[in-house]
Design a protein around this motif. Structure first.
Motif, mmCIF file in Angstrom:
data_model
loop_
_atom_site.group_PDB
_atom_site.id
_atom_site.type_symbol
_atom_site.label_atom_id
_atom_site.label_comp_id
_atom_site.label_asym_id
_atom_site.label_seq_id
_atom_site.Cartn_x
_atom_site.Cartn_y
_atom_site.Cartn_z
ATOM 1 N N ALA A 315 6.536 -41.132 44.651
ATOM 2 C CA ALA A 315 5.583 -41.940 45.246
ATOM 3 C C ALA A 315 5.111 -42.650 46.943
ATOM 4 O O ALA A 315 6.109 -42.514 47.413
ATOM 5 C CB ALA A 315 6.045 -43.030 44.521
ATOM 6 N N SER A 316 3.940 -42.376 47.290
ATOM 7 C CA SER A 316 3.686 -42.176 49.113
ATOM 8 C C SER A 316 4.409 -43.598 49.418
ATOM 9 O O SER A 316 4.430 -44.461 50.062
ATOM 10 C CB SER A 316 2.487 -42.618 48.648
ATOM 11 N N THR A 317 4.328 -44.814 48.146
ATOM 12 C CA THR A 317 4.334 -46.915 48.770
ATOM 13 C C THR A 317 5.452 -46.518 49.036
ATOM 14 O O THR A 317 6.626 -46.978 49.328
ATOM 15 C CB THR A 317 4.381 -47.178 47.401
ATOM 16 N N ALA A 318 6.654 -45.400 48.735
ATOM 17 C CA ALA A 318 8.587 -45.924 49.401
ATOM 18 C C ALA A 318 8.550 -44.790 50.709
ATOM 19 O O ALA A 318 9.124 -44.604 51.096
ATOM 20 C CB ALA A 318 9.055 -44.775 47.916
ATOM 21 N N LEU A 319 7.697 -43.937 50.793
ATOM 22 C CA LEU A 319 7.382 -42.704 52.417
ATOM 23 C C LEU A 319 7.174 -43.678 53.241
ATOM 24 O O LEU A 319 7.524 -42.823 54.363
ATOM 25 C CB LEU A 319 6.786 -42.047 51.647
ATOM 26 N N GLY A 320 6.738 -44.640 53.418
ATOM 27 C CA GLY A 320 5.968 -45.020 54.541
ATOM 28 C C GLY A 320 4.647 -44.150 55.070
ATOM 29 O O GLY A 320 3.946 -43.948 54.713
ATOM 30 N N SER A 321 5.145 -43.787 56.395
ATOM 31 C CA SER A 321 4.438 -43.306 57.043
ATOM 32 C C SER A 321 4.184 -41.378 56.276
ATOM 33 O O SER A 321 3.177 -39.935 56.947
ATOM 34 C CB SER A 321 4.453 -42.894 58.542
ATOM 35 N N PRO A 330 9.744 -37.992 54.817
ATOM 36 C CA PRO A 330 9.183 -37.304 54.582
ATOM 37 C C PRO A 330 9.408 -37.216 52.598
ATOM 38 O O PRO A 330 10.757 -37.659 52.748
ATOM 39 C CB PRO A 330 9.697 -36.058 55.031
ATOM 40 N N ALA A 331 7.968 -36.462 51.948
ATOM 41 C CA ALA A 331 9.559 -36.656 50.213
ATOM 42 C C ALA A 331 10.302 -36.160 49.920
ATOM 43 O O ALA A 331 11.336 -36.354 49.395
ATOM 44 C CB ALA A 331 7.756 -36.247 49.460
ATOM 45 N N VAL A 407 12.882 -44.659 58.103
ATOM 46 C CA VAL A 407 12.499 -46.083 57.594
ATOM 47 C C VAL A 407 12.285 -45.488 55.779
ATOM 48 O O VAL A 407 11.416 -45.107 55.249
ATOM 49 C CB VAL A 407 11.225 -47.229 57.725
ATOM 50 N N LEU A 408 13.129 -46.277 55.153
ATOM 51 C CA LEU A 408 14.464 -45.574 53.732
ATOM 52 C C LEU A 408 14.027 -46.912 53.236
ATOM 53 O O LEU A 408 14.139 -47.962 53.171
ATOM 54 C CB LEU A 408 15.121 -45.686 53.770
ATOM 55 N N ASN A 409 12.835 -46.803 52.211
ATOM 56 C CA ASN A 409 12.693 -48.075 51.440
ATOM 57 C C ASN A 409 13.051 -47.956 50.078
ATOM 58 O O ASN A 409 13.007 -46.847 49.103
ATOM 59 C CB ASN A 409 11.283 -48.358 50.577
ATOM 60 N N ALA A 410 14.222 -48.635 49.389
ATOM 61 C CA ALA A 410 15.095 -48.323 47.937
ATOM 62 C C ALA A 410 14.596 -49.879 47.836
ATOM 63 O O ALA A 410 15.162 -50.900 47.564
ATOM 64 C CB ALA A 410 16.729 -48.060 48.993
ATOM 65 N N ASN A 411 15.542 -49.376 46.415
ATOM 66 C CA ASN A 411 15.150 -50.659 44.633
ATOM 67 C C ASN A 411 16.371 -50.849 44.487
ATOM 68 O O ASN A 411 17.284 -49.851 43.933
ATOM 69 C CB ASN A 411 14.076 -50.258 44.310
#
Length: 572
Positions: A315-321, A330-331, A407-411
């Motif tokens: 999911a690109s939304t979780a990856l930032g740049s 990166p993925a 930058v890591l996006n976690a839920n």
């Protein structure tokens, strides 16, 4: 119509937090209910309602994890060297639709599960038993209608007959799983589900049943009948035509209340009989010892929970740049074992035990309950060590991680205080190591997080596992095999681990299985595919007006909060 209007009024009344009537069980939770279709029920929120509206052939006896007793079956025999099971079925049973239950319903149920067998369901393990593979016909072209039809049939005497390709000592336990509940064949076909024929099979192979017509219009043989459901509440009522003992509780209401404080206040006022708590530390402080509260200690903990580190984030939304440039990841960010080890050392296990479990927790060595065969207490564990974490972070990605940052996006599941606390601990410790490290954590509805994690779209989440049946394979294969159910969530693969797990499945020698599981545990420590969340000592609490919810009847294989079926409860 008058009855429905009265129930609707009751729902509105309880939603407004009126004191729960004596004939009504009210539970408040933070999660929604993803599905009511047994064929895809594979989470505890769904299981808690499905297991009370539907019934399986067998069920667990009292609090036992291994002793089984008949439910919709009355008895069974095993023949053909342990590969043929023949079941006599209960007579004079009706579905909520009014249709009579017979062998055709049971045959349809299992064939439907084998035909659909989607990634969202738990049908892989019944398919392994009946077809020799966990795949469906789309993924394995050798699976034909003839194979499915042969695996489960009704004989001329009206008995249900299973024919397995090889011996499976866990088969009976698998039949007790909620996802194998018997559905109403005629009702399902009438509302547009699979027609039960080979001609209609192709349209249903691998189909996600989460939002099926049967989920919207359930019809089981259980003690409770579905009335209505919306975004914030579920309502069921006792089924007048139930074949068994008439339940004492007439109505059951499950309300979705996202705020823990609101749930606590409702519970202490008596507006709710049971609530989803906030973890031991919070619950002991806010709930234990208060008037009207019954607190139960030392319940078995047969779950395992981990923080997943996805090695192929889709999911690109979780990856930032999408790059390791300080603005994203990166993925394959977690593909580097040094990243995973760094995260594992950055988690403060002792703090979690103290903050969430109020000191009553245990750090396990493996993602397997320590009461199960195969658990090895001698496998090493990670401890919070900022210096060690820093060492591995500096090695990661050839030094680029430490140099550039990320930058890591976690839920985490919305309303789950324990999960939120775990993420906050990890975020705080990692961000304190390097000003270029950033971990963003966000609450997310359970159904959305569940769906996204299944397709590898979550970068890092906390998910637990409750046993489908009482065997170590149900945990070890699920978490650690690249063919396991959780593989798409973290995408970790080790060929040697896969080999050991397959060997453990092919032997009934307990000592050999234990040896193989120990090897898996040691390899997993080395590779750190998961951060193992400490296991708490089991506890429960409920209003003291609720009868039948104590430790004596508690069975961890039952999804509902009390570890009992609704029909076993009453109020005084």
């Amino acid at each position: 119509m008058k009855k429905f209007a009265a129930l609707t009024a009751l729902l509105a009344l309880t939603t407004a937090l009126a004191v729960a009537p004596k004939d009504t069980l009210v539970e408040q939770v933070g999660a929604d209910i993803p599905t009511m279709d047994p064929g895809v029920t594979y989470d505890t929120a769904s299981g808690a309602v499905v297991e009370n509206m539907y019934e399986t052939l067998l069920t667990y006896s009292g609090a036992s994890l291994t002793k089984l007793e008949p439910l919709l079956a009355t008895k069974w025999t095993i023949s053909n060297g342990g590969k043929t099971y023949t079941f006599d079925l209960r007579k004079n049973v009706k579905f909520h639709s009014g249709n009579a239950f017979d062998c055709a319903d049971a045959e349809y149920t299992f064939e439907r599960n084998l035909v659909t067998n989607s990634p969202e369901s738990g049908n892989w393990f019944i398919s392994e038993s009946l077809l020799g593979t966990g795949a469906n016909a789309a993924d394995d072209k050798t699976i034909t209608w003839a194979r499915i039809d042969k695996a489960v049939e009704c004989n001329n005497a009206g008995q249900l007959v299973f024919t397995l390709p090889s011996v499976d000592p866990a088969f009976l336990a698998k039949l007790a799983y909620t996802g194998q509940s018997i559905v109403d064949r005629d009702h399902a076909i009438k509302i547009g589900e699979w027609k039960g024929t080979s001609a209609d099979m192709a349209n249903w192979v691998g189909k996600d049943l989460t939002n099926s017509n049967l989920s919207k219009q359930p019809s089981g043989t259980g003690a409770y009948k579905f009335v209505r459901k919306d975004a914030n509440a579920f309502l069921a009522t006792a089924f007048d035509g139930y074949w068994g003992k008439k339940p004492a509780i007439k109505n059951v209401i499950i309300q979705k209340v996202g705020e823990l404080a609101a749930r606590q206040q409702a519970f202490l006022r008596g507006d709710a009989d049971i609530i989803e708590g906030g973890g031991r530390a919070v619950d002991e402080e806010q709930i234990k010892g208060k008037p009207g509260v019954t607190w139960v200690e030392n319940l078995p903990n047969t779950g395992a929970t981990a923080i997943f580190m996805n090695q192929n984030i889709k999911a690109s939304t979780a990856l930032g740049s999408g790059k390791l440039d300080g603005k994203g990841i990166p993925a394959n960010f977690f593909k580097d074992a040094n990243v995973r080890r760094g995260f594992s050392y950055a988690f403060n296990y002792t703090q979690y035990i103290n903050d969430v479990q109020n000191g009553k927790g245990k750090q396990r060595t493996m993602l397997l309950p320590d009461t199960f065969p195969g658990y090895d207490s001698k496998v090493s564990t990670y401890k919070f060590d900022a210096k060690q974490a820093e060492t591995y972070f500096k090695r990661a990605w050839g030094g680029q991680l430490w140099k550039n940052g990320f930058v890591l996006n976690a839920n985490y599941r919305a309303g789950a205080v324990a999960a939120q606390t775990a993420m906050e601990i990890l975020k705080r410790n990692i961000e304190s190591m390097n000003p270029k490290f950033k971990v963003n954590i966000t609450a997310k509805p359970w159904s959305e997080m569940l769906a996204d994690s299944k397709t590898g779209k979550e970068a890092m989440i906390i998910i637990g596992w409750a046993p489908d049946y009482a065997d170590p394979d149900n945990f070890m294969y699920t978490f650690y095999s690249s063919n396991g159910y959780y593989y798409p969530r973290n995408n970790w693969k080790d060929a040697q681990v896969d080999k050991w797990l397959d060997q453990a499945r092919s032997t009934v020698n307990t000592a050999e299985r234990n040896r193989l599981y120990s090897l898996v545990g040691k390899k997993a420590y080395e590779q750190a595919p998961y951060i193992l969340i400490p296991a708490g000592v089991g506890f429960n609490f409920y209003r003291d007006t609720l009868v039948g919810a104590g430790a004596t009847n508690f069975n961890p294989m039952i999804s509902f909060a009390t570890g009992t079926f609704w029909k076993e409860l009453s109020k005084k």
